[in-house]
Design an enzyme around this catalytic site. Structure first.
Site, PDB file in Angstrom:
ATOM      1  N   LEU A 170     -21.498 -44.789  39.386  1.00  0.00           N
ATOM      2  CA  LEU A 170     -21.389 -43.661  40.323  1.00  0.00           C
ATOM      3  C   LEU A 170     -22.271 -42.497  39.880  1.00  0.00           C
ATOM      4  O   LEU A 170     -21.807 -41.479  39.415  1.00  0.00           O
ATOM      5  CB  LEU A 170     -19.919 -43.212  40.420  1.00  0.00           C
ATOM      6  CG  LEU A 170     -19.007 -44.128  41.234  1.00  0.00           C
ATOM      7  CD1 LEU A 170     -17.578 -43.606  41.206  1.00  0.00           C
ATOM      8  CD2 LEU A 170     -19.489 -44.207  42.669  1.00  0.00           C
ATOM      9  N   HIS A 171     -23.570 -42.677  40.023  1.00  0.00           N
ATOM     10  CA  HIS A 171     -24.513 -41.606  39.679  1.00  0.00           C
ATOM     11  C   HIS A 171     -24.666 -40.695  40.889  1.00  0.00           C
ATOM     12  O   HIS A 171     -23.975 -40.868  41.891  1.00  0.00           O
ATOM     13  CB  HIS A 171     -25.842 -42.208  39.258  1.00  0.00           C
ATOM     14  CG  HIS A 171     -26.450 -43.039  40.339  1.00  0.00           C
ATOM     15  ND1 HIS A 171     -27.511 -42.596  41.090  1.00  0.00           N
ATOM     16  CD2 HIS A 171     -26.117 -44.245  40.833  1.00  0.00           C
ATOM     17  CE1 HIS A 171     -27.809 -43.518  41.993  1.00  0.00           C
ATOM     18  NE2 HIS A 171     -26.980 -44.532  41.855  1.00  0.00           N
ATOM     19  N   ALA A 172     -25.606 -39.751  40.830  1.00  0.00           N
ATOM     20  CA  ALA A 172     -25.673 -38.715  41.867  1.00  0.00           C
ATOM     21  C   ALA A 172     -25.826 -39.270  43.283  1.00  0.00           C
ATOM     22  O   ALA A 172     -25.108 -38.885  44.189  1.00  0.00           O
ATOM     23  CB  ALA A 172     -26.810 -37.746  41.558  1.00  0.00           C
TER      24      ALA A 172
ATOM     25  N   GLU B 102     -27.626 -49.898  47.258  1.00  0.00           N
ATOM     26  CA  GLU B 102     -28.695 -49.971  46.277  1.00  0.00           C
ATOM     27  C   GLU B 102     -29.099 -51.417  46.105  1.00  0.00           C
ATOM     28  O   GLU B 102     -28.411 -52.327  46.569  1.00  0.00           O
ATOM     29  CB  GLU B 102     -28.220 -49.363  44.944  1.00  0.00           C
ATOM     30  CG  GLU B 102     -28.202 -47.845  45.032  1.00  0.00           C
ATOM     31  CD  GLU B 102     -27.338 -47.210  43.949  1.00  0.00           C
ATOM     32  OE1 GLU B 102     -27.083 -47.842  42.921  1.00  0.00           O
ATOM     33  OE2 GLU B 102     -26.930 -46.048  44.168  1.00  0.00           O
TER      34      GLU B 102
END
Lengths: 576, 89
Positions: B14-16, B87
């Site tokens: 859970l990156h930006a 992604e």
């Protein structure tokens, strides 16, 4: 005097321009105590700054051209959300009121708190995401200080300059892209940093990781930057600049020619259609795959599902990984190689065994899969199930004897049987092929070919096993020779076996992606090349200029030559 | 109120950008949405909160949704995780 510095080239191409230094980063912040009557005004000042930051980001968001990569917009969206998040927009207001301090100081305290949380994170990537938050905080700080960096940048003509900065925000990159900036140099960042990803997607040459670039380079000094090698040249004379301009022109021209080939199929001058497929492994390759105009994936390595992670992927995760590529391929075939574990690539301690001197000759690839049939069958089930979503082929690595082939085929049948009884969909006629990468396999190719739907020559291992050369061993790697007469013979035998059994034979080793060997392989009768996506267009360019009928005669002579040193000039002559 | 354990499967966690997509989706629903990992419990509509969860690949996040549209919210959030936040891996 010339100055050469080198960093990490992250976006290829040559840039020639004058330095434009960006000096910014967090402005220095001091604490100031407020009188009671000043507090409301200070809160309002802070709110205005947050609104201003959000407005700037929205403005940038709107100015993103439609054809820009989707990532650019999501980067800015995430920054916009941060600017509006109560942790940045509300908590500092509470601090202003509680501590009776100025807005800058309140924001700085909140920043320090956030930093402490991020620094404790174990995951490297997530920890560095503090950078994203800092970009937004700095933006607010700058507005508080009336240093609207982005606005300032808009006013300065940057056309043709090379931007030198500590690091770039996604917002910077968007503002810059419409200004015809020649290149980027940053002090921070690696191949996966924002600057790198965005520079690549915008096609602007960039070099990152040059420490203290801003003190080494001077404002307005002329510079040459090579985004492939990571080299930066300052203080050069006119001749050097001329030389690089020439290289730059040639590269642009070559690139333009190559990308115009993307939607043209590979076909020789005498009308033979050649299939050009991609070898893929990592997520980055998917992007390259989309740009390559490949006819499919000839080799999808699946080891990433097993190693460098806590637990191997289960059937569901594998299935979703395969389906993702199938979606990208839109009906073109996907060849999935079953796991090539063992030797030096192993996750299961039970299979590590004694560290042998010769991992390449040990329990690996199909041998290891046949020793752990549960794990193998799980992968076969995932591959089979993925074949319900699009054309999929199964590729078995390192088959050496008929026995291994029979066992593998029977496991595939078992997996099919299981899926049928569970009412799960799959392609009944899924093609199955074997890698030909051991000399014994090449010599037995005619026997394997009768039981299979295709073959694929893995030249890296085939050369290593045929010549008994470990390519990573510096003392013998000079002996690694794809043109060795024995290697060429084994390739030829395999191609013949395929023709006789009327099944396709592909080649998926590095040799297939090396333009020096394209014509030789065409002459030998190879019709399916599989290579890294970035090599495919160059190979296609050669194929479309070649005539197989002309090459065949010469390749016959090459096959008859027993002296390795004589072969190189003969191959060069083919390419002339 | 419903809650469910969901595993983070995308490579970067859970990156930006992933957090931005989650927050944008969560904000479409009237229900209260909280995420919990280890001892930390955060508001699913706050990007900073989501980032500070530090949920990397393979970690399990407990999602709790409370409100009239909780069922639909859970389905869509679960799908977002499963689809790797759009992604590539």
């Amino acid at each position: 005097m010339a100055l050469i510095v080198s960093g990490i080239g992250v976006s290829k191409g040559i840039a020639i321009g004058n330095v434009h230094l960006l000096n910014r980063g967090a402005p220095e912040v001091f604490e100031r105590k407020l009188e009671d009557h000043e507090i409301d005004a200070e809160v309002e000042r802070f709110q205005d700054a947050v609104d201003g930051a959000a407005k700037q980001l929205s403005g940038i968001r709107e100015s993103i051209p439609e054809d820009a990569p989707k990532d650019v917009a999501t980067f800015i969206d995430s920054h916009l959300l941060m600017a509006k998040d109560s942790m940045l927009s509300k908590v500092p207001i509470e601090i202003i009121r509680e501590q009776q301090c100025n807005a800058e100081w309140a924001l700085k305290q909140q920043r320090d708190k956030l930093e402490a949380v991020f620094e404790e994170m174990e995951d490297d990537y997530l920890r560095t995401r503090l950078n994203d938050i800092e970009h937004v905080i700095n933006l607010i700080q700058q507005i508080l200080k009336d240093q609207q960096f982005t606005m300032q940048m808009k006013l300065q003509p940057l056309k043709g300059s090379i931007i030198v900065a500590d690091d770039l925000t996604p917002a910077d990159t968007v503002v810059m892209q419409n200004q015809n900036i020649a290149g980027f140099i940053t002090e921070l960042g690696g191949p996966l940093s924002h600057t790198a990803i965005l520079a690549r997607s915008l096609g602007i040459p960039a070099v990152v990781g040059i420490q203290s670039a801003r003190s080494l380079l001077q404002q307005d000094e002329p510079l040459i930057l090579d985004g492939s090698s990571g080299m930066v040249l300052a203080g050069t004379n006119e001749n050097t600049v001329k030389e690089y301009r020439q290289i730059q022109r040639e590269q642009k021209e070559a690139q333009r020619k190559l990308s115009s080939l993307k939607n043209i199929s590979a076909k020789t001058k005498d009308g033979q259609r050649i299939s050009l497929q991609a070898n893929i492994e990592l997520a980055e390759d998917v992007g390259a795959l989309k740009k390559s105009g490949a006819d499919g994936v000839g080799l999808y390595r699946t080891e990433f599902l097993y190693i460098d992670r806590e637990v191997p992927a289960d059937e569901a995760e594998q299935l979703s990984a395969y389906k993702k590529i199938i979606r990208v391929l839109k009906g073109k075939p996907l060849t999935i190689r079953t796991l090539d574990l063992g030797g030096d690539k192993e996750f299961d301690p039970d299979f590590q065994g004694p560290l042998t001197q010769n991992p390449a000759l040990g329990l690996r690839a199909i041998r290891r899969s046949l020793k752990d049939t549960e794990l193998f069958k799980q992968q076969l089930r995932a591959i089979l199930r993925s074949s319900a979503s699009g054309p999929v082929r199964i590729l078995l690595p390192m088959i050496t004897s008929d026995n291994e082939l029979v066992q593998s085929l029977s496991l595939i049948e078992q997996a099919k049987h299981e899926l049928k009884s569970e009412n799960k969909d799959f392609d009944e006629n899924i093609p199955v092929g074997a890698m030909i990468e051991v000399p014994a396999a090449a010599i037995s190719a005619h026997i394997f070919a009768k039981q299979l739907n295709f073959l694929s020559i893995g030249t890296n291992d085939l050369i290593q096993y045929t010549l008994a050369i470990d390519r990573i061993d510096d003392q013998v790697n000079y002996l690694y020779d794809p043109l060795h007469p024995a290697v060429l013979k084994l390739i030829n035998i395999t191609l013949q076996a395929g023709r006789r059994a009327e099944i396709p034979v592909a080649m998926c080793g590095e040799m297939a992606g090396d333009p020096r060997y394209t014509r030789l392989l065409l002459g030998l009768g190879l019709k399916e090349f599989s290579a890294h996506p970035s090599n495919l267009l160059e190979i296609k360019q050669i194929i479309n200029k070649s005539k197989i009928t002309e090459l065949e005669k010469q390749t016959k002579k090459i096959l008859a030559t027993t002296v390795p040193s004589k072969i190189i000039p003969m191959v060069d002559a083919l390419n002339a | 109120m419903i809650n469910k354990d969901i595993t983070v499967v995308n490579k970067l966690g859970l990156h930006a950008r992933a957090a931005a997509k989650l927050v944008a989706l969560a904000s479409n629903f009237a229900s209260e949405i909280t995420l919990q990992k280890g001892g930390r419990k955060i508001n699913g509509k706050s990007i900073m909160g989501v980032m500070m969860l530090a949920a990397s690949q393979h970690t399990v996040v407990n999602i709790e949704i409370n409100g009239e549209d909780e069922q639909q919210a859970m389905i869509e959030i679960e799908n977002l995780f499963k689809n790797l936040f759009d992604e590539d891996e």
